[in-house]
Design a protein around this motif. Structure first.
Motif, PDB file in Angstrom:
ATOM      1  N   HIS A   1      75.070  67.842  43.769  1.00 10.10           N
ATOM      2  CA  HIS A   1      75.529  67.769  42.377  1.00 10.10           C
ATOM      3  C   HIS A   1      75.490  66.323  41.876  1.00 10.10           C
ATOM      4  CE1 HIS A   1      76.643  71.853  41.495  1.00 10.10           C
ATOM      5  NE2 HIS A   1      77.399  71.957  42.575  1.00 10.10           N
TER       6      HIS A   1
ATOM      7  N   LYS B   1      72.029  65.296  41.336  1.00  8.24           N
ATOM      8  CA  LYS B   1      71.351  66.231  40.427  1.00  8.24           C
ATOM      9  C   LYS B   1      70.141  66.875  41.101  1.00  8.24           C
ATOM     10  CE  LYS B   1      72.884  63.785  36.273  1.00  8.24           C
ATOM     11  NZ  LYS B   1      72.486  63.108  35.019  1.00  8.24           N
ATOM     12  N   SER B   2      70.365  67.327  42.335  1.00  9.48           N
ATOM     13  CA  SER B   2      69.318  67.973  43.133  1.00  9.48           C
ATOM     14  C   SER B   2      69.707  69.436  43.357  1.00  9.48           C
ATOM     15  CB  SER B   2      69.150  67.246  44.473  1.00  9.48           C
ATOM     16  OG  SER B   2      68.241  67.912  45.311  1.00  9.48           O
ATOM     17  N   LYS B   3      69.056  70.340  42.633  1.00  7.47           N
ATOM     18  CA  LYS B   3      69.417  71.752  42.703  1.00  7.47           C
ATOM     19  C   LYS B   3      69.155  72.347  44.083  1.00  7.47           C
ATOM     20  CE  LYS B   3      68.872  72.857  37.789  1.00  7.47           C
ATOM     21  NZ  LYS B   3      68.160  73.701  36.793  1.00  7.47           N
TER      22      LYS B   3
END
Length: 230
Positions: free
Chosen positions: A158, A161-163
């Motif tokens: 999170h 920002k790495s899904k």
């Protein structure tokens, strides 16, 4: 004259934008270096702990190799410190600070849980001879530690920002924790005709495999990706 002022303003904005981009890149690479080193150290420790556990179990001892995990935070801290000495100093960012505090919290919770759990198991085993009660109330470390590690990986995803890292942390921790609790790995080894020594030592070996996988995909790989980004 007015045109020169506009050009100067545009150039100033361009320079500021370039400096911000360079600063963000330096921060990302510094964070990536920390994750990469942490993953590498954790994977190496998982291998060492597994080897020590197997040797200890074969000689009639317990899973004494797990006590080596207490050395891991110090090893990671020293390696990161030495790695950053060889690089230009990157500014301390809110992102890198959050990632670091996430994993420090994970380490504190796991080590605390490991200590308290072992104390409880020792008291339990020396306070009753009822085997059923000992088994029923015995603290099982691996599933809880895997869930905590999955949470740390997910929060890191999170922050960065790495899904894919978020989903890996959630799915892998649930699958491995439930599988470990239900002895799925041991069942698979037994039904696939694995060597008897491997089946008999699976309890002290499989948790190390789980940690190795999490360190590979949750620390080393995202760290490597941040280090190599342009």
């Amino acid at each position: 004259m007015e045109e020169m002022k506009n050009m100067t303003a545009e150039r100033s904005l361009e320079i500021i934008t370039e400096q911000i981009a360079q600063s963000c890149k330096a921060v990302s690479k510094s964070t990536g270096q920390s994750l990469y080193v942490s993953g590498l150290c954790t994977m190496a420790m998982a291998v060492v702990v597994a080897i020590v556990n197997i040797i200890s179990a074969r000689n009639g001892g317990g899973a004494f190799g797990h006590f080596l995990w207490f050395l891991l935070p110090a090893i990671i801290w020293l390696d990161i410190r030495n790695a950053k000495k060889e690089q230009a100093n990157a500014p301390v960012s809110f992102v890198s600070s959050l990632v670091g505090k996430t994993w420090l919290t994970f380490a504190a919770l796991v080590l605390g849980f490991f200590i308290l759990g072992n104390v409880w198991n020792y008291i339990l085993s020396h306070s009753t001879t009822n085997t059923t009660a000992i088994i029923a109330h015995h603290v099982d470390f691996s599933p809880i530690i895997i869930l905590l590690m999955g949470m740390a990986v997910t929060i890191t995803g999170h922050i960065l920002k790495s899904k894919w890292l978020v989903w890996f942390g959630i799915i892998a921790s649930l699958v491995i924790a439930v599988g470990d609790y239900a002895c799925v790995g041991l069942t698979i080894l037994a039904r696939c005709g694995a060597p008897l020594w491997l089946v008999s030592h699976a309890e002290v070996l499989l948790p190390c495999v789980s940690v190795f996988v999490f360190a590979l995909f949750g620390l080393l790989l995202p760290g490597w990706m941040l280090k190599k980004q342009k």
